[in-house]
Design an enzyme around this catalytic site. Structure first.
Site, PDB file in Angstrom:
ATOM      1  N   SER A 287      -3.952   1.711 -58.496  1.00 19.65           N
ATOM      2  CA  SER A 287      -4.537   2.722 -57.640  1.00 19.65           C
ATOM      3  C   SER A 287      -6.028   2.976 -57.902  1.00 19.65           C
ATOM      4  O   SER A 287      -6.703   3.561 -57.062  1.00 19.65           O
ATOM      5  CB  SER A 287      -3.770   4.033 -57.804  1.00 19.65           C
TER       6      SER A 287
ATOM      7  N   SER B 205      -2.555   1.009 -63.108  1.00 16.80           N
ATOM      8  CA  SER B 205      -3.651   1.285 -62.172  1.00 16.80           C
ATOM      9  C   SER B 205      -5.062   1.066 -62.690  1.00 16.80           C
ATOM     10  O   SER B 205      -6.009   1.076 -61.911  1.00 16.80           O
ATOM     11  CB  SER B 205      -3.541   2.703 -61.642  1.00 16.80           C
TER      12      SER B 205
ATOM     13  N   LYS C  71     -12.912   8.243 -60.957  1.00 14.55           N
ATOM     14  CA  LYS C  71     -11.799   8.202 -59.989  1.00 14.55           C
ATOM     15  C   LYS C  71     -11.534   9.608 -59.478  1.00 14.55           C
ATOM     16  O   LYS C  71     -11.612  10.578 -60.249  1.00 14.55           O
ATOM     17  CB  LYS C  71     -10.571   7.631 -60.700  1.00 14.55           C
TER      18      LYS C  71
HETATM   19  N1  GLN Z   1       1.452   0.796 -58.836  1.00 14.49           N
HETATM   20  C1  GLN Z   1       2.058   1.753 -59.689  1.00 14.49           C
HETATM   21  C2  GLN Z   1       2.573   2.914 -58.873  1.00 14.49           C
HETATM   22  O1  GLN Z   1       2.403   2.885 -57.704  1.00 14.49           O
HETATM   23  C3  GLN Z   1       1.088   2.240 -60.735  1.00 14.49           C
HETATM   24  C4  GLN Z   1       0.177   3.268 -60.235  1.00 14.49           C
HETATM   25  C5  GLN Z   1      -0.673   3.867 -61.332  1.00 14.49           C
HETATM   26  O2  GLN Z   1      -0.786   3.319 -62.426  1.00 14.49           O
HETATM   27  N2  GLN Z   1      -1.234   5.016 -61.030  1.00 14.49           N
HETATM   28  O3  GLN Z   1       3.163   3.814 -59.357  1.00 14.49           O
END
Ligand code: GLN
Length: 505
Positions: A166, A190, A91
């Site tokens: 994400s 995410s 990532k």
């Molecule tokens: N959807 C959550 C956020 O927007 C989790 C994102 C993540 O785990 N990086 O914060």
């Protein structure tokens, strides 16, 4: 010729179809060459990533060069690990020495780190061949990979839908067979949610199990790096490599290695599994609910005792998470000022102008929204009402899990209230996006581990994911249960319609 025959005899067939561990075994047995494996995946990327767009950067030359070096070390017996020589992708919020690490943000669109993140370094030491860097929501803020500066990633199960986020690039790449496994990061779901949307298995480790050194911080008290893979065996193998104490991250805790070999041959028999009744009410898609109840039946048939229980404070998890995550983000992202590194506006002519214009042009809408929200909840006058209260709620949520784990060995829940939705379907409604994190964020608030794995499809043929949550450092227990479940089911074997094929010459 002879080599090819052996590989076929071993049932290798299409190289891209092998799991990471199967490919690693073929490499150790010299049935498949390290460069051959890397090249097969690079070809697949060249052929089909234009429709998926899971990669931000493909490291073709470097990957082939590494492949040749790794092959030598395998030949000399220096590298014998189960993942040695197996391609991997990262990532784009984890530092990779000499390669663009953008966090999918314009503000880091020129950032080439001089060092590797610890998790990346550990993979490399174990003989991983890094193919490239994967798309994501900008600074990991989002659940759909639609906020990336580099454009959206599509779901290999249905190109009109989001892959989740994400870590959407990580999930899409693995589901599309453009890499055997990937690293993702999970601040509030995410790793788990994109795995659910793309029919993959993922592990969000206990906070402190994997070093965050070199991970571009979103919310430091919640962020964890973990594997995204095709099945629990691959994920367990990757976690074994990346987990462990690191002096460079003072929040990394464990100095023992997880014994995943023992875990993988374990089972869920005799375990007590709780299902929080409050997770199965309004807002959950009836088909997802149905799949989770069916998964509960599978666990029962494997000898687990599954029952519903009352987990308090469920409704407060999302608000508390977004207050804490945004507060930490507003602080973490203050370092991007156009001076030290990253994007600098060409328009600016004085110091304040550099800050103002570089940040205005460098950050996208969602990141700005969160920086503003975070600055607000930390400001004097509002600190007690919002940030401090959110921390108190965090304590209550953690206490509720602690109490649950006095009775249960693990908790079974959905990952996301829906399956993958249409691209553009939710992005204009941030509150709806935030609410969809209801089943994942409390795990991060509590610092505990969770495994996400496929448990069927909805009527539209889209994957449904389930989640097993455990007490801190109970990864082995979760892996044993997941392995047992995957021995009993075939869901994780289903292949996305837009998965690449080929690789055998
Ligand atoms: N959807 C959550 C956020 O927007 C989790 C994102 C993540 O785990 N990086 O914060």
């Amino acid at each position: 010729m002879e080599r090819e025959m052996t590989a076929q005899a071993a049932g290798a067939g299409d190289l891209l179809e092998l799991s990471a561990l199967q490919l690693g075994a073929c490499i150790q047995k010299k049935e498949i060459g390290v460069e051959e494996a890397a090249q097969a995946y690079l070809d697949a990327i060249a052929q089909s990533d234009s429709e998926i767009h899971s990669y931000i950067t493909v490291m073709e030359e470097e990957a082939l060069q590494t492949a040749r070096q790794v092959q030598k070390k395998i030949d000399s017996g220096e590298l014998t690990g189960p993942l040695s020589g197996v391609p991997a992708a990262i990532k784009d919020n984890m530092c990779t020495k000499g390669t663009l690490t953008s966090a999918a943000s314009n503000i880091l669109s020129n950032f080439v780190p001089p060092y590797d993140a610890e998790a990346v370094a550990r993979l490399k030491e174990s003989g991983a061949v890094i193919l490239g860097k994967l798309n994501m929501d900008e600074f990991a803020m989002g659940g759909s990979t639609e906020t990336s500066h580099y454009g959206i990633t599509k779901n290999p199960w249905d190109l009109s839908r989001v892959p989740g986020g994400s870590s959407g690039g990580s999930a899409a790449a693995v589901a599309a067979r453009l890499v055997p496994y990937a690293l993702g990061s999970d601040t509030g779901g995410s790793i788990r949610q994109p795995c659910a949307f793309c029919n993959l298995t993922g592990i969000k480790p206990t906070y402190g199990a994997v070093s965050r050194y070199g991970l571009l911080a979103y919310a430091s008290s919640l962020d964890q790096i973990g594997p995204v893979g095709r099945d629990i065996k691959d994920c367990a193998a990757v976690l074994s490599v990346i987990a462990g104490k690191d002096a460079k991250d003072s929040t990394s805790i464990i100095d023992r290695a997880f014994d995943m070999e023992a875990a993988l041959s374990g089972s869920v028999k005799g375990k007590k599994v709780g299902m929080p009744a409050g997770y199965f009410g309004d807002g959950l898609s009836p088909q997802v609910r149905q799949r989770i109840f069916e998964a509960a039946d599978v666990l029962r048939s494997l000898g687990a005792e599954v029952e519903e229980f009352d987990l308090p404070n469920v409704d407060y998890a999302v608000p508390a998470y977004y207050i804490i995550a945004c507060a930490e983000a507003s602080s973490n992202l203050s370092r991007y000022d156009g001076v030290k590194y990253g994007y600098r506006s060409a328009e600016a002519d004085d110091l304040l102008g550099i800050y103002y214009k570089s940040r205005s042009e460098g950050f996208g809408t969602e990141v700005k929204r969160r920086i503003m929200l975070g600055s607000f909840v930390l400001s004097s006058g509002y600190f007690d009402a919002y940030y401090k209260k959110a921390l108190q709620v965090r304590g209550m949520i953690k206490a509720a899990f602690d109490r649950a784990f006095e009775t249960y060995d693990m908790i079974l829940s959905p990952v996301s209230p829906t399956t993958a939705y249409e691209i553009g379907g939710q992005i204009s409604d941030p509150i709806a996006m935030y609410m969809a994190d209801i089943y994942t964020v409390s795990v991060n608030l509590s610092g505990i581990p969770a495994v996400a794995l496929p448990c069927g499809k909805d009527d539209a043929g889209l994957p449904v994911g389930m989640q097993l949550i455990g007490r801190a450092f109970s990864e082995e227990t979760l892996v044993a249960a997941a392995a047992d479940y995957q021995r009993a089911t075939e869901f994780h074997k289903a292949q996305a319609p837009h998965a690449a094929k080929g690789g055998r010459r």
